[in-house]
Write a protein that holds these residues in place. Structure first.
Motif, PDB file in Angstrom:
ATOM      1  N   SER A   1       0.849  -1.186   0.000  1.00  3.97           N
ATOM      2  CA  SER A   1       0.000   0.000   0.000  1.00  3.97           C
ATOM      3  C   SER A   1       0.889   1.242   0.000  1.00  3.97           C
ATOM      4  O   SER A   1       2.078   1.156   0.284  1.00  3.97           O
ATOM      5  N   GLY A   2       0.313   2.397  -0.330  1.00  2.00           N
ATOM      6  CA  GLY A   2       1.096   3.622  -0.362  1.00  2.00           C
ATOM      7  C   GLY A   2       1.596   3.941  -1.760  1.00  2.00           C
ATOM      8  O   GLY A   2       1.410   3.170  -2.699  1.00  2.00           O
ATOM      9  N   ASP A   3       2.243   5.099  -1.897  1.00  2.00           N
ATOM     10  CA  ASP A   3       2.679   5.551  -3.216  1.00  2.00           C
ATOM     11  C   ASP A   3       4.154   5.903  -3.258  1.00  2.00           C
ATOM     12  O   ASP A   3       4.597   6.705  -4.073  1.00  2.00           O
ATOM     13  N   VAL A   4       4.957   5.310  -2.365  1.00  2.00           N
ATOM     14  CA  VAL A   4       6.395   5.595  -2.295  1.00  2.00           C
ATOM     15  C   VAL A   4       7.177   4.370  -2.762  1.00  2.00           C
ATOM     16  O   VAL A   4       6.889   3.248  -2.367  1.00  2.00           O
ATOM     17  N   TYR A   5       8.172   4.577  -3.653  1.00  2.00           N
ATOM     18  CA  TYR A   5       9.056   3.479  -4.060  1.00  2.00           C
ATOM     19  C   TYR A   5      10.467   3.750  -3.553  1.00  2.00           C
ATOM     20  O   TYR A   5      10.844   4.893  -3.278  1.00  2.00           O
ATOM     21  N   HIS A   6      11.250   2.690  -3.429  1.00  2.00           N
ATOM     22  CA  HIS A   6      12.592   2.762  -2.857  1.00  2.00           C
ATOM     23  C   HIS A   6      13.619   2.260  -3.871  1.00  2.00           C
ATOM     24  O   HIS A   6      13.455   1.195  -4.452  1.00  2.00           O
TER      25      HIS A   6
ATOM     26  N   ALA B   1       3.085   4.794 -12.847  1.00  2.00           N
ATOM     27  CA  ALA B   1       1.969   4.683 -11.904  1.00  2.00           C
ATOM     28  C   ALA B   1       1.825   5.917 -11.021  1.00  2.00           C
ATOM     29  O   ALA B   1       0.889   6.012 -10.232  1.00  2.00           O
ATOM     30  N   GLY B   2       2.773   6.855 -11.137  1.00  2.00           N
ATOM     31  CA  GLY B   2       2.687   8.088 -10.370  1.00  2.00           C
ATOM     32  C   GLY B   2       3.250   7.991  -8.965  1.00  2.00           C
ATOM     33  O   GLY B   2       3.010   8.867  -8.135  1.00  2.00           O
TER      34      GLY B   2
END
Length: 301
Positions: A264-269, A292-293
């Motif tokens: 879940s969430g919209d942050v990538y690492h 995907a933004g």
């Protein structure tokens, strides 16, 4: 067994394997670089000269009683395996013997390892972790003992045991070595994830459906030819592949980078060692995350 799993993962990293169920010839090359000779029973005589004469009878006896044995002399180490095994069983047997070597188990006699319960259990765990590394299989997802058997080449009984270990191996957070291994196997993971595995099946299904539809229409045409004045032709529009949308801020090479994202969430690492990455994180390519933004983690380098 955590130490045994780390031994297995370190071996896979050093070997630089990028897929499961690797050819034995490739494994032989890797072991040779580690000064370990890999030999089938049928070719055992080729190493007889390197083994002390008083030890050779012990080696022959071990070959008669086991699917595989490991021989460790002061300046010579070898793994021997039976030619009569299936391919998956050969790999498992080789890795079992390699587990004895990597764990530096105690010997029984001059060259062979003692077959006590604890050492055998550790060697067997090493084999399963190496043939079917849990962190890779968790990333692929959609796992069952049948899918696991197809990916690893294990027989049904061994695959069921590997699947049991896989279900038990669930930690709260990925270890650094697991992240490194996932990066190493990223292409293999991508091509074997549940959605990717279904594509060939879907193509086959749609192909068969198309043939049935065409045959049905052809029969209908023949039966109604006298009532139809003209054949209706349907124009076919050529389908061209859409050009990928590339962000002007990153290069094409960067777009092929693997990144991590929580379910879940919209942050990538982008940093595999980022402490924000949870155990349940999924991997994707950077271009997928951008499309995907999703936004980049501020703590990743």
């Amino acid at each position: 067994m955590e130490n045994i799993k780390m031994l297995s993962y370190r071996f896979l990293l050093e070997a630089q394997f990028k897929e499961l169920n690797i050819p034995i010839e490739q494994l032989e090359t890797v072991l040779e670089k580690q000064d370990i000779i890999l030999v089938a029973y049928s070719a055992a005589e080729s190493i007889q000269g390197a083994i002390p004469a008083d030890v050779w009878p012990e080696v022959l006896e071990g070959m008669r009683q086991n699917d595989g044995i490991s021989v460790v002399c002061d300046d010579f180490t070898a793994i021997l395996y039976s030619d009569d095994l299936s391919y998956g069983k050969k790999l498992h047997t080789i890795y079992h013997e390699l587990g004895h070597i990597k764990a530096k188990h105690k010997r029984s006699g001059k060259v062979r390892f003692a077959e006590n319960e604890e050492q055998e259990r550790e060697a067997e765990a090493f084999a399963y972790y190496t043939v079917a590394p849990p962190c890779i299989l968790h990333e692929i997802g959609g796992m069952s003992d049948c899918v696991l058997a197809r990916l690893t080449g294990l027989d049904s009984k061994s695959a069921a045991e590997a699947y049991r270990l896989l279900e038990e191996d669930r930690q709260g957070r990925l270890l650094a070595i697991e992240k490194q291994l996932i990066l190493q196997y990223s292409g293999y993971i991508k091509s074997n994830q549940a959605g990717e595995r279904q594509i060939p099946q879907l193509i086959s299904m749609f192909g068969l459906t198309a043939i049935v539809v065409v045959c049905t229409l052809f029969v209908f045409y023949l039966n109604s030819k006298s009532d139809v004045p003209d054949i209706i032709t349907i124009p076919i529009t050529e389908v061209t592949e859409a050009e990928p949308v590339v962000s002007p801020k990153v290069t094409v090479k960067e777009l092929e980078q693997i990144v991590w994202k929580a379910e879940s969430g919209d942050v990538y690492h982008t940093d595999p060692n980022c402490y924000h990455i949870p155990k349940t994180a999924v991997t994707m390519y950077l271009d997928e995350a951008i499309a995907a933004g999703y936004r980049k983690c501020k703590d990743c380098e």
